[in-house]
Design a protein around this motif. Structure first.
Motif, PDB file in Angstrom:
ATOM      1  N   ALA A  94      56.744  79.281  45.649  1.00 23.37           N
ATOM      2  CA  ALA A  94      57.685  80.400  45.755  1.00 23.37           C
ATOM      3  C   ALA A  94      57.774  81.158  44.429  1.00 23.37           C
ATOM      4  CB  ALA A  94      59.053  79.899  46.192  1.00 23.37           C
ATOM      5  N   ALA A  98      56.412  85.223  43.562  1.00 21.79           N
ATOM      6  CA  ALA A  98      57.116  86.316  42.882  1.00 21.79           C
ATOM      7  C   ALA A  98      56.257  86.909  41.770  1.00 21.79           C
ATOM      8  CB  ALA A  98      58.444  85.804  42.321  1.00 21.79           C
ATOM      9  N   GLU A 125      54.223  81.094  51.326  1.00 30.58           N
ATOM     10  CA  GLU A 125      55.263  81.579  50.412  1.00 30.58           C
ATOM     11  C   GLU A 125      55.045  83.039  50.006  1.00 30.58           C
ATOM     12  OE1 GLU A 125      55.481  77.281  50.487  1.00 30.58           O
ATOM     13  OE2 GLU A 125      53.775  78.635  50.104  1.00 30.58           O
ATOM     14  N   HIS A 129      57.420  86.199  51.021  1.00 22.71           N
ATOM     15  CA  HIS A 129      58.005  86.966  49.914  1.00 22.71           C
ATOM     16  C   HIS A 129      57.711  88.457  50.078  1.00 22.71           C
ATOM     17  CE1 HIS A 129      59.585  87.537  45.861  1.00 22.71           C
ATOM     18  NE2 HIS A 129      58.529  88.273  45.585  1.00 22.71           N
ATOM     19  N   GLU A 132      59.769  89.865  52.958  1.00 22.77           N
ATOM     20  CA  GLU A 132      61.161  90.078  52.540  1.00 22.77           C
ATOM     21  C   GLU A 132      61.318  91.396  51.790  1.00 22.77           C
ATOM     22  OE1 GLU A 132      62.538  85.380  52.021  1.00 22.77           O
ATOM     23  OE2 GLU A 132      61.842  86.551  50.281  1.00 22.77           O
TER      24      GLU A 132
END
Length: 318
Positions: A94, A98, A125, A129, A132
């Protein structure tokens, strides 16, 4: 579990037959063994191409043999997991997601929704991400357990689709995606240039491929401890650039020697890779010099034990 054990026992060969191949990147028949054992002191022949400097397993596992390995052994070997990732692995990925989203955002505008493909999504992940952030994301991976986990994570995001299968089984239409990420996946593939060419077909005009692999020139120390069954290919900056060029890509920018942002070679942002035969021959000579030594067996076994301890600490937090 018996068949999986065959991938771990030292001083034995791996349970595959494979096919004898020429260099998977430049096609040269001028190659020779650089190592006969891997980091686990298992018998595995890695060859070095004398014309471009590419490392590759030879005999090369067949597509069916690779599919069987990734379906049942790979995650156990790499993350001590069989059906789904451990919490420590997911948390680490995660954070990595990012950072990778930020890297992609430096070369293309991610403030508006994009159509993005994650080529080899693992436990999902990065795909989640990006979803989102409002993007329409598709990911695929050959491991059914990990893609089930990824679909569970993606269930709250209608714009995120996860598929199970190998890249040869994907049937995306041409120009389907504005960005493709292929991060630490290409080194696992027996046919890198056709895989990259398929990605170029899937990219929309003006699209970006974010491509990253381990750099064989970045390791210290160098030698047989850097070879293992999962990584059937070993790249450095020049061999990765050559594979990208042969697949029709040019270079937009580089975050690191083997972390590249690519576009179709016809794109005005894409610079050609300057890789003449003399430069590639020099790369091959450098790789031969760096990897041609044979460390004592005791040193290789000590490295393997240290690697196991690091793996246990990473996955179990010990």
């Amino acid at each position: 579990m018996g068949s999986a054990l065959a991938y771990f026992l030292p001083f034995t060969g791996y349970p595959y037959r494979g096919d004898t191949v020429d260099c998977p990147v430049c096609g040269s028949a001028r190659h020779a063994p650089i190592a006969r054992h891997d980091r686990k002191a298992k018998r595995l022949t890695t060859e070095l191409c004398h014309d471009c400097g590419m490392f590759f397993t030879n005999p090369m596992p067949s597509e069916a043999e690779l599919a069987a390995y990734y379906a049942s052994v790979y995650r156990l070997e790499y993350q001590l997991a069989r059906l789904r990732p451990r919490r420590a692995h997911s948390a680490r990925k995660a954070g990595e997601a990012a950072r990778r989203r930020a890297a992609l955002g430096r070369v293309m505008d991610l403030d508006r929704p994009r159509r993005i493909l994650e080529f080899g999504c693992g436990s999902g992940e990065l795909a989640v991400h990006l979803a989102e952030g409002g993007h329409a994301v598709t990911g695929f991976d050959p491991h059914g357990g990990y893609t089930r986990h990824a679909r569970e994570r993606a269930a709250a995001h209608a714009s995120c689709t996860i598929r199970t299968g190998r890249w040869q089984e994907m049937t995306f239409a041409p120009a389907s995606f504005e960005a493709i990420t292929c991060l630490h996946v290409l080194e696992h593939l027996a046919t890198p240039v056709p895989a990259l060419a398929r990605m170029r077909d899937w990219l929309a005009p003006g699209g970006i491929l974010y491509l990253e692999v381990p750099d064989m020139q970045a390791y210290e120390p160098k030698g047989p401890t850097r070879f293992h069954f999962a990584h059937v290919l070993g790249f450095c900056s020049d061999t990765l650039g050559l594979a990208a060029r042969r697949a029709g890509f040019g270079l937009v920018s580089a975050a690191a020697p083997t972390s590249l942002f690519l576009a179709d070679a016809a794109d005005r942002r894409a610079a050609p890779f300057a890789l003449d035969p003399r430069r590639l021959a020099a790369t091959a000579a450098r790789n031969a010099a760096d990897y041609g030594t044979r460390p004592p067996l005791a040193r290789r076994l000590a490295y393997h034990l240290r690697r196991i301890r690091r793996l246990l600490a990473r996955e179990f937090g010990g």
